[in-house]
Motif scaffolding. Structure first.
Motif, short mmCIF file in Angstrom:
data_model
loop_
_atom_site.label_atom_id
_atom_site.label_comp_id
_atom_site.label_asym_id
_atom_site.label_seq_id
_atom_site.Cartn_x
_atom_site.Cartn_y
_atom_site.Cartn_z
N CYS A 163 7.02 35.89 87.24
CA CYS A 163 6.72 36.99 86.32
C CYS A 163 5.21 37.20 86.20
CB CYS A 163 7.30 36.70 84.94
SG CYS A 163 9.07 36.40 84.98
N CYS A 221 10.67 40.13 82.56
CA CYS A 221 11.99 40.75 82.37
C CYS A 221 11.86 42.12 81.72
CB CYS A 221 12.87 39.84 81.52
SG CYS A 221 13.31 38.32 82.37
N CYS A 256 5.32 35.62 81.40
CA CYS A 256 6.62 35.00 81.24
C CYS A 256 6.67 34.26 79.90
CB CYS A 256 6.87 34.04 82.41
SG CYS A 256 8.61 33.59 82.57
N ASP A 257 7.87 34.18 79.35
CA ASP A 257 8.09 33.82 77.95
C ASP A 257 7.05 32.90 77.30
OD1 ASP A 257 10.37 35.09 78.81
OD2 ASP A 257 11.75 33.66 77.94
#
Ligand code: FES
Length: 571
Positions: free
Chosen positions: A54, A194, A122-123
């Motif tokens: 990501c 995402c 990313c997260d």
């Protein structure tokens, strides 16, 4: 205004041997002397890694930031920190969030930096970087990597939330393994994180609503050239922030946190938001507790029609006007006077924002769902609280009582969930223990367990699921998460047995195990911890010091900050 001496000049402005050493080795990178003679030094904290797909485009973003820093008269220096790719890191990326925050904190404090740009995607790469930076409190600006473009498969738009649907369909034989493989390539087809309102997008929204980024950071797709423009402008701005000495604590007051909580509710953001925001508040010294999420987000409807609570994707949000347009729709609920990194208030930033698509951004009068946000539930099963996301749940299950079907840990779940002899029906309540911060360890995203095959075959798509773990922000269902204290810490969840009745009433904030106090006391007397404590390394440190979910799952000794001073500074 009198210019404060730059922090970096404690290195590069030195005379004698020390100054020689600080400058000479930098010059081996081809740096002209004037770069070290009083220009603001801007660290670009990069989480680029091929193991964090990501964030795979972050070298390009860093180059854009550098351009901006140079244009504004600063000196950019890029440095790496540990990067957490949600899809690959085992046992779970969350185990290492606090480790990365330590890496970031010490990397910033130890080096000759005057300001920092955090490249997050990313997260966990967002909260970990912000937590670390808060503990140093220099001028800091955040850039998110941006969402992927939506995927297309067999004529349909697809995104990460479809992974759970594909899994259920494949279990039922509705799609073949070839189709499963084909869908993989069709989903993640561009750079970025995402494409739905999962945790990464939730974090990008959090960044913008806290005031830590330039406007529109949340939704510009990674593949859109405007993401690079935003990065270049951010590079210019961080130099000004250093000159103006705007530090993180000037932006991150209680009003900023309240704004972030309300905005998260309106967007149907991830439940992971709760844990990360609590941890960030703990680092910057703002009082925030679990109940604030409930109180502040109660009554806020869903204004963004984005998956998993809605139907569309992050790029659609950008084309519909982006986060500024959505914020303007809910400005009566915000502290519009909260300051942001561009030197303007949130209210000033959104004053001209317009909505271009009412199918994506709703109004307070005509929202997509009347209830959104995070609801906190408590009771004898979760004395310190647990959370549920009503916008992703089935309304008929928000008030329900059923018999517990208990899995002692994730291995037990995998072993027995599809056992034809499992005693279960659609009204049962699935309970998963020992997936919390200490027990897993690292609080895995397994709370939205896939339903047993024999239940799926009945056409049932949702059941109540309860655990001390987390759920992917892309997940959905009537899922009670973050039960605190966790089973491994001796919380009441550890005492639940098959067949016990569990009552959930999300409207009343209740999660109750219908077992008498005397019976629970008996069970507690014979309870033995099953947690495996690791004998060494970071995980040993983590298991001994991680706090419970309702406190943000930070480590107890990392609360607050040490500031930007270095105590000993000569060779
Ligand atoms: Fe990186 Fe979803 S896996 S954001």
């Amino acid at each position: 205004m009198e210019q404060k001496k730059l922090r970096s000049q404690n290195w590069f402005g030195r005379k004698g041997k020390d100054g020689f050493i600080y400058r000479a080795w930098m010059k081996n990178q081809g740096i002209p002397p004037d770069m070290l003679e009083g220009k603001p030094v801007i660290g670009i904290c990069n989480t680029w890694s091929e193991l964090t797909p990501c964030n795979g485009h972050f070298r390009e973003l860093a180059e854009a930031v550098k351009k901006g820093v140079l244009e504004a008269g600063g000196f950019p220096v890029e440095f790496p920190v540990m990067s957490l790719g949600e899809t690959l890191v085992k046992p779970t990326a969350m185990l290492y969030r606090n480790l990365v925050s330590m890496d970031v904190e010490e990397s910033i404090r130890a080096n000759p930096l005057d300001g920092v740009v955090l490249l997050c995607g990313c997260d966990k790469t967002t909260p970990s970087l912000i937590m670390g930076a808060c503990s140093v409190n220099l001028p800091t600006l955040v850039i998110s990597g941006g969402p992927m473009l939506k995927g297309h498969w067999k004529g349909k738009d697809i995104g990460t939330s479809d992974v759970w649907r594909f899994d259920a369909a494949s279990k039922l034989g509705e799609i073949t393994s070839e189709e499963f493989l084909e869908a993989e390539a069709c989903m993640a087809r561009t750079q970025g994180h995402c494409a739905v309102m999962g945790t990464a997008s939730t974090m990008a929204v959090m960044v913008e609503s806290l005031g830590l980024s330039l406007p529109n950071n949340a939704a510009i797709p990674a593949a859109d050239a405007r993401r690079k423009v935003l990065s270049q402008l951010s590079g210019r701005r961080i130099v000004e922030m250093v000159r103006q000495q705007v530090v993180l604590s000037d932006i991150l007051g209680r009003p900023a946190f309240e704004n972030a909580i309300r905005v998260n509710a309106a967007l149907g953001g991830s439940t992971n938001f709760v844990i990360h925001l609590l941890a960030i508040a703990g680092r910057i010294g703002v009082e925030l507790c679990l109940d604030d999420f409930d109180v502040l987000s109660r009554g806020i409807p869903l204004l963004a029609n984005i998956q998993p609570s809605g139907q569309h994707y992050m790029e659609d949000l950008y084309y519909a006007g982006g986060l500024p347009a959505l914020l303007r729709e809910m400005q009566t609920l915000l502290h519009t006077g909260a300051m942001t990194v561009n030197g303007r208030t949130i209210g000033q930033n959104i004053a001209q924002a317009e909505v271009y698509n009412r199918g994506i951004i709703g109004t307070l009068q005509e929202p997509f769902k009347p209830e959104s946000g995070i609801v906190v539930v408590r009771g004898n099963l979760a004395p310190d609280g647990a959370v549920i996301k009503p916008s992703a749940a089935s309304p008929h299950l928000l008030k329900h009582a059923g018999k517990a079907v208990v899995f002692e840990n994730i291995e037990d779940y995998h072993l027995r969930v599809d056992d034809p002899d499992l005693v279960i029906d659609k009204d049962s309540v699935l309970v998963l223990k020992n997936v919390g911060p200490r027990g897993y360890p690292g609080m895995a995203e397994v709370g939205n367990m896939t339903l047993p095959k024999k239940i799926l075959e009945q056409g049932v798509s949702d059941m109540i699921r309860i655990s001390d773990g987390r759920m992917s922000g892309t997940g959905f269902g009537t899922v009670v998460l973050h039960v605190s204290p966790e089973a491994a810490a001796g919380g009441p969840l550890a005492l639940v047995r098959n067949g016990d009745t569990i009552r959930l009433d999300a409207h009343q904030g209740l999660l109750q195990l219908e077992v008498s106090d005397a019976e629970l006391a008996d069970r507690r007397a014979s309870w033995q911890p099953t947690e495996k404590i690791q004998p060494r390394g970071y995980v040993y440190l983590y298991q001994h010091h991680v706090e419970q979910a309702h406190l943000g799952a930070d480590m107890d000794f990392l609360k607050g900050g040490s500031g930007s001073q270095v105590s000993r500074d000569s060779h």
